[in-house]
Design a protein around this motif. Structure first.
Motif, PDB file in Angstrom:
ATOM      1  N   GLU A  41     -10.811  55.523  36.411  1.00  0.00           N
ATOM      2  CA  GLU A  41     -11.123  54.959  35.283  1.00  0.00           C
ATOM      3  C   GLU A  41     -12.043  53.833  35.154  1.00  0.00           C
ATOM      4  OE1 GLU A  41      -6.856  52.485  34.939  1.00  0.00           O
ATOM      5  OE2 GLU A  41      -6.966  54.475  33.966  1.00  0.00           O
ATOM      6  N   PRO A  42     -12.708  53.482  33.995  1.00  0.00           N
ATOM      7  CA  PRO A  42     -13.597  52.284  33.944  1.00  0.00           C
ATOM      8  C   PRO A  42     -13.037  50.929  34.337  1.00  0.00           C
ATOM      9  CG  PRO A  42     -13.942  53.977  32.030  1.00  0.00           C
ATOM     10  CD  PRO A  42     -12.737  54.342  32.678  1.00  0.00           C
ATOM     11  N   GLU A  43     -11.820  50.888  33.830  1.00  0.00           N
ATOM     12  CA  GLU A  43     -11.339  49.542  34.007  1.00  0.00           C
ATOM     13  C   GLU A  43     -10.787  49.276  35.465  1.00  0.00           C
ATOM     14  OE1 GLU A  43     -10.202  50.923  29.903  1.00  0.00           O
ATOM     15  OE2 GLU A  43     -10.124  51.744  31.770  1.00  0.00           O
ATOM     16  N   ALA A  44     -10.381  50.554  36.148  1.00  0.00           N
ATOM     17  CA  ALA A  44     -10.255  50.306  37.530  1.00  0.00           C
ATOM     18  C   ALA A  44     -11.513  50.137  38.313  1.00  0.00           C
ATOM     19  CB  ALA A  44      -9.288  51.502  38.040  1.00  0.00           C
ATOM     20  N   LEU A  45     -12.418  50.663  38.058  1.00  0.00           N
ATOM     21  CA  LEU A  45     -13.786  50.601  38.575  1.00  0.00           C
ATOM     22  C   LEU A  45     -14.205  49.173  38.515  1.00  0.00           C
ATOM     23  CD1 LEU A  45     -15.684  53.881  37.476  1.00  0.00           C
ATOM     24  CD2 LEU A  45     -15.404  53.094  39.765  1.00  0.00           C
ATOM     25  N   ALA A  46     -13.992  48.614  37.152  1.00  0.00           N
ATOM     26  CA  ALA A  46     -14.472  47.241  37.159  1.00  0.00           C
ATOM     27  C   ALA A  46     -13.557  46.170  37.997  1.00  0.00           C
ATOM     28  CB  ALA A  46     -14.354  46.839  35.636  1.00  0.00           C
ATOM     29  N   GLY A  47     -12.281  46.389  37.963  1.00  0.00           N
ATOM     30  CA  GLY A  47     -11.471  45.748  39.013  1.00  0.00           C
ATOM     31  C   GLY A  47     -11.856  45.824  40.404  1.00  0.00           C
ATOM     32  N   LEU A  48     -12.286  47.120  40.779  1.00  0.00           N
ATOM     33  CA  LEU A  48     -12.713  47.166  42.278  1.00  0.00           C
ATOM     34  C   LEU A  48     -14.058  46.414  42.439  1.00  0.00           C
ATOM     35  CD1 LEU A  48     -12.230  50.917  42.839  1.00  0.00           C
ATOM     36  CD2 LEU A  48     -11.045  49.258  43.962  1.00  0.00           C
ATOM     37  N   GLY A  49     -14.815  46.359  41.446  1.00  0.00           N
ATOM     38  CA  GLY A  49     -15.882  45.450  41.299  1.00  0.00           C
ATOM     39  C   GLY A  49     -15.520  43.984  41.816  1.00  0.00           C
ATOM     40  N   ARG A  50     -14.681  43.839  41.070  1.00  0.00           N
ATOM     41  CA  ARG A  50     -14.197  42.103  41.262  1.00  0.00           C
ATOM     42  C   ARG A  50     -13.786  42.047  42.537  1.00  0.00           C
ATOM     43  NH1 ARG A  50     -12.799  42.742  35.770  1.00  0.00           N
ATOM     44  NH2 ARG A  50     -10.543  43.351  36.393  1.00  0.00           N
ATOM     45  N   LEU A  51     -13.041  42.769  42.988  1.00  0.00           N
ATOM     46  CA  LEU A  51     -12.326  42.732  44.353  1.00  0.00           C
ATOM     47  C   LEU A  51     -13.557  42.526  45.508  1.00  0.00           C
ATOM     48  CD1 LEU A  51      -9.298  45.373  44.341  1.00  0.00           C
ATOM     49  CD2 LEU A  51      -9.338  42.736  44.536  1.00  0.00           C
ATOM     50  N   LEU A  52     -14.546  43.256  45.299  1.00  0.00           N
ATOM     51  CA  LEU A  52     -15.572  43.544  46.113  1.00  0.00           C
ATOM     52  C   LEU A  52     -16.888  42.363  46.228  1.00  0.00           C
ATOM     53  CD1 LEU A  52     -16.090  47.420  45.984  1.00  0.00           C
ATOM     54  CD2 LEU A  52     -15.223  46.242  48.092  1.00  0.00           C
ATOM     55  N   GLU A  53     -16.688  41.819  45.195  1.00  0.00           N
ATOM     56  CA  GLU A  53     -17.775  40.884  44.748  1.00  0.00           C
ATOM     57  C   GLU A  53     -18.207  39.995  45.709  1.00  0.00           C
ATOM     58  OE1 GLU A  53     -18.172  37.849  41.192  1.00  0.00           O
ATOM     59  OE2 GLU A  53     -18.451  39.923  40.255  1.00  0.00           O
ATOM     60  N   ALA A  54     -17.274  39.451  46.270  1.00  0.00           N
ATOM     61  CA  ALA A  54     -17.556  38.180  47.300  1.00  0.00           C
ATOM     62  C   ALA A  54     -18.002  38.624  48.544  1.00  0.00           C
ATOM     63  CB  ALA A  54     -16.234  37.293  47.137  1.00  0.00           C
ATOM     64  N   SER A  55     -17.397  39.821  49.233  1.00  0.00           N
ATOM     65  CA  SER A  55     -17.671  40.185  50.589  1.00  0.00           C
ATOM     66  C   SER A  55     -18.826  41.508  50.356  1.00  0.00           C
ATOM     67  CB  SER A  55     -16.500  40.833  50.897  1.00  0.00           C
ATOM     68  OG  SER A  55     -15.769  41.980  50.344  1.00  0.00           O
ATOM     69  N   GLU A  56     -18.742  42.287  49.501  1.00  0.00           N
ATOM     70  CA  GLU A  56     -19.885  43.569  49.524  1.00  0.00           C
ATOM     71  C   GLU A  56     -20.400  43.324  48.006  1.00  0.00           C
ATOM     72  OE1 GLU A  56     -18.674  46.981  51.257  1.00  0.00           O
ATOM     73  OE2 GLU A  56     -16.649  46.060  51.974  1.00  0.00           O
ATOM     74  N   PRO A  57     -21.228  42.503  47.721  1.00  0.00           N
ATOM     75  CA  PRO A  57     -21.914  42.697  46.281  1.00  0.00           C
ATOM     76  C   PRO A  57     -22.578  43.857  46.097  1.00  0.00           C
ATOM     77  CG  PRO A  57     -23.406  41.418  48.015  1.00  0.00           C
ATOM     78  CD  PRO A  57     -21.888  41.521  48.718  1.00  0.00           C
ATOM     79  N   GLU A  58     -23.348  44.613  46.949  1.00  0.00           N
ATOM     80  CA  GLU A  58     -24.006  45.747  46.482  1.00  0.00           C
ATOM     81  C   GLU A  58     -22.934  46.672  46.109  1.00  0.00           C
ATOM     82  OE1 GLU A  58     -27.359  46.181  46.225  1.00  0.00           O
ATOM     83  OE2 GLU A  58     -27.543  43.919  46.678  1.00  0.00           O
TER      84      GLU A  58
END
Length: 419
Positions: free
Chosen positions: A279-296
């Motif tokens: 779902e879109p909310e979970a995708l956005a949450g995954l983006g936050r989890l990955l933001e610092a270590s894997e920006p792409e």
């Protein structure tokens, strides 16, 4: 007189005994079921005494709701490290200990006991839930001894709000029992933080029961509410009647299974991200989890969430987050496009994107007229949404300042023109 009274007493007792012997209801009373029988556990010896231990084993492919436990056993070390947001992860997901406590209260401190500590762990092709129970408060030394032995066998903990409650409480009990608690030295994944990043925008709350229903499709039937568990234990201590305890153990067992299943779910999602089936909310949450270590990969999750129809107000918050990233990279046109998309959200008026758009026109493009038009449109929207006086005053001040700059600019242009 004394002999007569003694003889009368003897006769009465003989008559009563005879009556009991001849009565059908006088058959020998059946032995009451022991607590070990009721809970299907066993009394086990430790170096510091005895306590009740209940063990249950589940096949590794056991499904807790819609999620198999297998994903937790095979969870990749990098995914676990990223979720924990700290240090190096264990070499294998199978080396983690899933932990949950049932306590005499939620206040913590030296007066709160963990009377039931449940742990879960992978053992070959099985997942074992082992529950340590204090039949009385004086069995705490035996409980701590058993836990210390168990903790030494694993590389880290998985909890739900364990960083804020379970582990500090156990550390307090260990200190009071003059034992060394290993909590600060080992890997710890507290799934509450992960759950908040993934689902706080969508769910009413992020309690484990709420998250497991949403993510794992697991619904507890006839579950004993956690708030009632201390009362059940105190009632057991007073009356020594264990008939209500099986529901406490079942509640704790479900918590442990949910921890394992949820770990598998989030570790798999992080490993595969971005995944369009989320779902879109979970995708956005995954983006936050990955933001610092894997920006792409983080950016790919964000874009997929927006394309999948991330709803308001999460959409606007994400657009602002992306715009700030472009601003840090000084990519002004990209940032402005994101701010413009966020500014026209259908919800309440947000002054931030309008201010940023005006700054880009004024300071980066040196287009004072465009900046003033943006501020005037923002003022109109702010008034229609009944924004605060502080917000209105700030935009009015910016508009007046831009008007003065425009007047000076026009005057300078005229002065430069030949006579």
């Amino acid at each position: 007189m004394g002999r007569d009274l003694t003889e009368l007493t003897r006769i009465i007792r003989r008559i009563e005994a005879k009556a009991r012997a001849s009565s059908p209801a006088a058959s020998p009373p059946r032995a009451r079921a022991t607590i070990e029988d009721l809970l299907e556990g066993a009394i086990e010896e430790t170096e510091r005494g005895r306590l009740l231990v209940v063990r249950r084993r589940f096949p590794v492919d056991h499904r807790h709701g819609a999620q198999s436990l297998l994903a937790a056993r095979d969870a990749a070390s990098p995914a676990l490290a990223l979720l924990a947001r700290a240090g190096a992860a264990p070499a294998e997901g199978r080396r983690l200990l899933y932990l949950d406590t049932e306590t005499t209260g939620l206040a913590g401190g030296t007066g709160t006991y963990a009377f039931l500590v449940g742990v879960g762990f992978f053992d070959g092709d099985d997942f074992e839930v082992r529950q340590f129970f204090m039949r009385d408060l004086d069995e705490e030394p035996a409980l701590l001894c058993a836990l210390e032995t168990m903790f030494r066998q694993f590389d880290g903990f998985v909890t739900y709000n364990g960083g804020g409650f379970d582990l500090p409480l156990l550390e307090t009990r260990f200190v009071l029992g003059r034992r060394r608690f290993p909590g600060e030295e080992v890997f710890h994944l507290d799934l509450l933080g992960t759950a908040r990043r993934l689902w706080s925008a969508r769910l009413a709350d992020c309690r484990l029961g709420t998250v497991e229903q949403h993510a794992l499709r697991f619904a507890r039937e006839h579950d004993l509410p956690g708030a009632l568990i201390p009362t059940v234990y105190f009632e057991y201590l007073r009356r020594k009647q264990p008939h209500a305890l099986p529901r406490v153990f079942e509640h704790n067992r479900h918590d442990i299974l949910s921890l394992a299943a949820l770990t598998g779910w989030v570790a798999d999602a992080v490993t595969r991200a971005p995944v369009p089936d989320l779902e879109p909310e979970a995708l956005a949450g995954l983006g936050r989890l990955l933001e610092a270590s894997e920006p792409e990969r983080s950016l790919a999750c964000y874009r997929m969430a927006l394309d999948a129809g991330l709803p308001t107000p999460s959409r606007e918050r994400l657009l602002l987050r992306l715009a700030q990233g472009e601003k840090r990279r000084e990519r002004w046109d990209e940032a402005r496009a994101l701010w413009e998309a966020a500014a026209r959200g259908p919800r309440d008026f947000d002054p931030r994107p309008w201010e940023e758009i005006a700054k880009v026109h004024e300071h980066r493009r040196c287009d004072l007229a465009a900046a003033r038009l943006v501020v005037e449109e923002a003022l109109d929207l702010a008034r229609r949404h009944r924004a605060s006086e502080r917000v209105l005053a700030a935009f009015e001040h910016r508009r007046e300042r831009l008007a003065r700059r425009l007047e000076r600019s026009v005057g300078l242009d005229r002065a430069r023109q030949p006579a």
